[in-house]
Write a protein that holds these residues in place. Sequence first.
Motif, mmCIF file in Angstrom:
data_model
loop_
_atom_site.group_PDB
_atom_site.id
_atom_site.type_symbol
_atom_site.label_atom_id
_atom_site.label_comp_id
_atom_site.label_asym_id
_atom_site.label_seq_id
_atom_site.Cartn_x
_atom_site.Cartn_y
_atom_site.Cartn_z
ATOM 1 N N THR A 1 -5.496 -7.383 3.204
ATOM 2 C CA THR A 1 -4.328 -7.812 3.965
ATOM 3 C C THR A 1 -3.823 -9.128 3.403
ATOM 4 O O THR A 1 -4.613 -10.041 3.124
ATOM 5 N N SER B 80 2.990 -10.163 7.193
ATOM 6 C CA SER B 80 1.628 -9.680 6.973
ATOM 7 C C SER B 80 1.674 -8.191 6.700
ATOM 8 O O SER B 80 2.569 -7.482 7.189
ATOM 9 N N GLY B 81 0.743 -7.704 5.900
ATOM 10 C CA GLY B 81 0.703 -6.280 5.597
ATOM 11 C C GLY B 81 -0.413 -5.944 4.623
ATOM 12 O O GLY B 81 -1.052 -6.825 4.029
ATOM 13 N N TYR B 82 -0.640 -4.644 4.451
ATOM 14 C CA TYR B 82 -1.652 -4.162 3.508
ATOM 15 C C TYR B 82 -1.091 -4.230 2.083
ATOM 16 O O TYR B 82 0.028 -3.781 1.824
ATOM 17 N N ASP C 26 -9.881 -9.283 4.494
ATOM 18 C CA ASP C 26 -10.168 -7.858 4.684
ATOM 19 C C ASP C 26 -9.899 -7.422 6.118
ATOM 20 O O ASP C 26 -10.068 -6.244 6.448
ATOM 21 N N GLU D 91 -7.696 -6.443 9.484
ATOM 22 C CA GLU D 91 -6.455 -5.721 9.703
ATOM 23 C C GLU D 91 -5.329 -6.722 9.997
ATOM 24 O O GLU D 91 -5.579 -7.787 10.571
ATOM 25 N N PRO D 92 -4.095 -6.405 9.634
ATOM 26 C CA PRO D 92 -2.976 -7.321 9.913
ATOM 27 C C PRO D 92 -2.870 -7.703 11.390
ATOM 28 O O PRO D 92 -2.476 -8.831 11.718
ATOM 29 N N ARG E 107 0.833 -1.189 0.000
ATOM 30 C CA ARG E 107 0.000 0.000 0.000
ATOM 31 C C ARG E 107 0.873 1.247 0.000
ATOM 32 O O ARG E 107 1.802 1.382 0.792
#
Length: 300
Positions: A242, A228-230, A260, A262-263, A208
Motif C-alpha cells: 500500500t 492511498s491505494g494498492y 503492507d 490495507e489502505p 494494482r
Amino acid sequence: MLRNKYLKDWSKIVSYHFPHLSLPEVVGLATWSFGMVMTGSSSLTRVSEFIAKINQEKSNTVRQRLKEWYQDSKGKKGEKRRELDVSECFAPLLKWILSLWKSEDKCLPLAIDATNIGQNFTVLSLHVLYQGCGIPVAWKIVKGREKGSWKPHWLYVFHYVKDVVPSDWQVLVLADRGLYADWLFEAICSLNWHPFLRINHQGNYQLRGDTEWRCLDTVAPKTGTQWSGYVTCFKNHSIDGTLLARWDEGYKEPWLIVTDLEPTQAQSLWYGLRSWIESSYRDIKSDGWQWQKTRLREPD
C-alpha cells in the motif's frame, strides 16, 4: 557492596528485569544507570564521584569498577572475568517496557534510525515510541566511516527482539527514507510486523492491475492532497503493498509511505510518530549525556 538505600533498591529492580545477569553485572548496570540519571551525564568521572559520595566509597574504587564493567574480558583484572553481552539485554528491556504499557490498544509503534556520534561512531537503533519519546531497546554501534551494508546489522537488531511482542499485537516499524530498502520491507514483514517506510518521490509506481508506470511525484502533486491505494513500487527491486501519500501545509514535499497494511487500515499521519525518536537523540547528545564528547574509540 551497595550501601545507599536508593541505589540498593534500584539494583533489586534491575536484577528482577535482567535475571540472566550475574551479580557484578547487575551492580554495574544499576550503578551506571542510577548515576547517569542523577548526574545527567555519562562521564565516568562525574558518575564515579557521585556514586562514591552517596555510597561512602573512594572515587577511584568506583571508577575502576565502572570502567571494568564495560571493558572486554582482556581488560579486566583477575581470573575468569567475562564481558557483558549487551545484546542479551535487548529482549528483557523490551519486556520490561511492555509490562508497563498503559495503552489499551495492542499496538506498538517502533522506529529504526541511524545517528552519528561525532565522526567516530554510527548508532543503528530500534526505539519504542511512547508519549513523545523514543526509548532505545536494541542497537548496533559501528565505526563512523565503516564501509559495507547495514543489512546484517539491522537483521542482528531484529533477531534479539523478534519473539518478545505478543502475537496478537500490531507492531508498526517506522523509518525515514534514508533507510528504505526492499529487503528491509520484506524482513519486517517476515516478523509479522508492519513496515511503515518513507520513500523518496523519485521513481515510479504501478496501480494494482494496471500496466502503466506513473511517477511517484504525481501521487500528491500539491499541498492539501492525499491518496492511498494498492501499488507496485519501483521498476527495479519492486515491492507490492500500500502506498500512502500526504502533502500538508508547511511542508516542502509530501510524505510517501509504503506499508503492507490495507489502505483502510493505515493512516499516513501515523508517520508523524517517527519524530519522537529525536527526543532520545537529544538525551544522549546535546541536552543530556554528551555522547559526542566520548573518548572511546572502539564500537564494542
